[in-house]
Design an enzyme around this catalytic site. Structure first.
Site, mmCIF file in Angstrom:
data_model
loop_
_atom_site.group_PDB
_atom_site.id
_atom_site.type_symbol
_atom_site.label_atom_id
_atom_site.label_comp_id
_atom_site.label_asym_id
_atom_site.label_seq_id
_atom_site.Cartn_x
_atom_site.Cartn_y
_atom_site.Cartn_z
ATOM 1 N N ASP A 190 48.540 -5.729 2.528
ATOM 2 C CA ASP A 190 47.678 -6.906 2.620
ATOM 3 C C ASP A 190 48.374 -8.032 3.382
ATOM 4 O O ASP A 190 49.483 -7.870 3.896
ATOM 5 C CB ASP A 190 47.266 -7.334 1.206
ATOM 6 C CG ASP A 190 45.817 -7.780 1.132
ATOM 7 O OD1 ASP A 190 45.285 -8.280 2.148
ATOM 8 O OD2 ASP A 190 45.205 -7.631 0.057
ATOM 9 N N ASP A 230 36.754 -9.264 3.483
ATOM 10 C CA ASP A 230 36.403 -8.332 2.415
ATOM 11 C C ASP A 230 34.900 -8.093 2.337
ATOM 12 O O ASP A 230 34.091 -9.023 2.468
ATOM 13 C CB ASP A 230 36.868 -8.867 1.059
ATOM 14 C CG ASP A 230 38.374 -8.879 0.916
ATOM 15 O OD1 ASP A 230 38.857 -9.454 -0.068
ATOM 16 O OD2 ASP A 230 39.074 -8.317 1.787
#
Length: 562
Positions: free
Chosen positions: A178, A245
């Site tokens: 991430d 996302d």
């Protein structure tokens, strides 16, 4: 006929003898220096993929985040793996069972190592991996390229080598990496001016740390599409997030589709655009919308990472996730991401060329009402046939057409066809024959009709045998010999791009070192290297070997097919 053999057990990017590489490069450098006044080198080749031999087709698996958030545990991962093993997902191609954020404690141990939360993972990550592996599946894990994960746990910035070694020792097969807390003073995903560390640099450090472990670990970059990651991701990771996302709503899925669909030129075997995990079976998505997401992700050659409660998934969700005809489009060996043929008023047509010459067509209705969407065989790149066979990839129904491809598509729905017949400028136009070495008057040849990957090709008196019969695959830029299960591709040894690189045959994998261009001037150039297929030393003798060399227009670099 003499036989030349080389190693027959390698991945597409396996390392060779370091000394041999150094000597070859020094030799090439001397020759280049001597010939500099006489030669003009081809333009620099495009950036190659990461080359770790992984994700030659888009990865398939499960990730816990969409359905469970921070509530990950060993029992959840094990029960999900067992469900995938038993419910047909594993058989359909789903391989990775991936742990997302919140799996570790909030502090490293005294040696600076990450610590799995003992209450969540009583057997540790190693114990969980052992169980997943016992089912024939692979385990993935999550970390962050910044100071903390998005959930506030220790990030890998400054600890890349130690963390990579931990992952390898635990038996991890996949790393989702991430992009939160990217430097001093950074909050979740924002940083004061000048304090953010460049994403590409941080990701490269972990890439190298993973490589140094010696364990094959798929590297998935979760950079949310920042820093135009698709322009540099291929040399760093096996996939990269192209967007923020996703959530389980039609509007989110549609927005992400629009962001990802135009990036096809960046994707290919070993390096994929990732529009985020599948929401099939979650939230407010209807069955029709879930099928659209699955269809569009497959058409875009995206990773298929399920993000629902697999252990409790109903038959409708499972039938969507395991549709073998749609999965075959996503997993096609040609490795092309589909592109928009037309888009007007919310009615979209996508086409994706496939390795056998078929084309997958997706007719997507973005609007809120049923609509008829129409395209044609010629629009998707098909020519040369009086009729074409259509297979509906959701119903399995077959039909034929003289050229029109049309369907009534429900609101937010997608109809997918596999179109066969004719030739395809986008998929599989081909020509078969002997590849004649003009300067020698002989043919490109596999010594002793060898069928072993790694055999170096040579020239030999033309005999019209199958070991001298080559097929060009126009869209894939491949040159293949034999057929069926014995088919192999002309291959530049070990992804090398220096003059003198051996040219051999290897199992077809779609990598750039297996892509060739037959030029109008008679040369055959390697797409990855920009160098020419060359008969070594301009020899005209039987058994003279083929290699890559700087293009110079000499007869030993002239070829004709037929």
């Amino acid at each position: 006929m003499p036989v030349t053999t080389v190693s027959t057990t390698r991945s597409p990017s396996s390392s060779r003898s370091t000394l041999r590489r150094i000597l070859a490069l020094l030799f090439a450098a001397v020759l280049l220096s001597a010939a500099a006044p006489l030669l003009t080198l081809a333009a620099a080749p495009p950036a190659a993929a990461l080359g770790n031999g992984l994700a030659l087709t888009p990865q398939m698996g499960f990730n816990d985040w969409n359905a469970y958030g921070c509530n990950v545990s060993e029992s959840l991962i094990k029960s999900t793996a067992l469900a995938m093993h038993d419910n047909g997902m594993q058989a359909a191609g789903y391989t990775y069972v991936n742990i997302d954020d919140c799996w570790m404690t909030h502090a490293r141990d005294g040696g600076g190592r990450l610590v799995p939360d003992p209450s969540k993972f009583p057997d540790g990550i190693k114990g969980t991996a052992d169980y997943v592996h016992s089912l024939g599946l692979k385990l993935g894990i999550y970390e962050d390229a910044g100071l903390q994960t998005c959930g506030g746990f220790p990030g890998s910035l400054g600890h890349e080598s130690a963390d990579a070694q931990s992952f390898a020792s635990w038996g991890v097969d996949y790393l989702k990496y991430d992009n939160c807390y990217a430097g001093p003073g950074c909050a979740l995903n924002s940083c004061p001016n000048g304090s953010k560390q460049p994403a590409e640099t941080r990701y490269q450090v972990m890439r190298d740390a993973l490589s140094a472990t010696g364990r094959p670990i798929l590297f998935s970059l979760c950079s949310w599409g920042e820093d135009s990651v698709w322009t540099w991701g291929a040399g760093v990771g096996n996939s990269w997030r192209t967007t923020g996302d996703i959530n389980a709503s039609y509007s989110s899925m549609l927005s992400i589709f629009h962001s990802n669909v135009g990036l096809a030129s960046s994707a290919g075997p070993g390096h994929w655009n990732d529009p985020d995990m599948l929401e099939v079976g979650n939230g407010s998505l209807s069955v029709t919308e879930s099928r659209s997401e699955f269809s569009l992700w497959a058409e875009m050659a995206a990773p298929l990472i399920a993000g629902t409660n697999i252990a409790s998934a109903g038959s409708t969700t499972l039938s969507t996730l395991t549709n073998s005809r749609v999965i075959a489009v996503d997993q096609d060996a040609l490795g092309r991401q589909g592109t928009l043929v037309s888009s007007s008023g919310g009615l979209d047509v996508m086409a994706k060329p496939l390795a056998n010459g078929d084309v997958s067509v997706a007719l997507f209705n973005e609007t809120g009402s049923t609509a008829t969407i129409t395209t044609s065989a010629s629009a998707i790149g098909k020519t040369g046939a009086a009729g074409y066979a259509l297979t509906d990839l959701w119903s399995g129904a077959t039909s034929s057409t003289s050229g029109t491809i049309s369907a009534s598509v429900p609101a937010h729905g997608t109809v997918m066809y596999r179109v066969a017949g004719g030739t395809s400028g986008g998929g599989g136009g081909s020509t078969t024959g002997e590849l004649h070495a003009v300067g020698a008057g002989k043919c490109l040849d596999l010594p002793d009709s060898a069928t072993t990957p790694g055999t170096q090709v040579d020239i030999w008196t033309c005999a019209a045998g199958p070991n001298q019969t080559w097929t060009t695959h126009t869209s894939a830029n491949q040159l293949t010999v034999y057929g069926g299960s014995s088919q192999m591709c002309l291959d530049a040894y070990d992804n090398q791009t220096s003059p003198g690189t051996k040219v051999e045959v290897w199992t077809c994998n779609g990598q750039p070192n297996q892509q060739w261009t037959l030029n109008s001037n008679g040369t055959v150039t390697g797409v990855q290297s920009g160098l020419c297929l060359d008969v070594t030393g301009a020899s005209t003798a039987n058994g003279a070997l083929a290699e890559l060399w700087m293009c110079n227009g000499q007869p030993n670099q002239q070829w004709t097919l037929g």
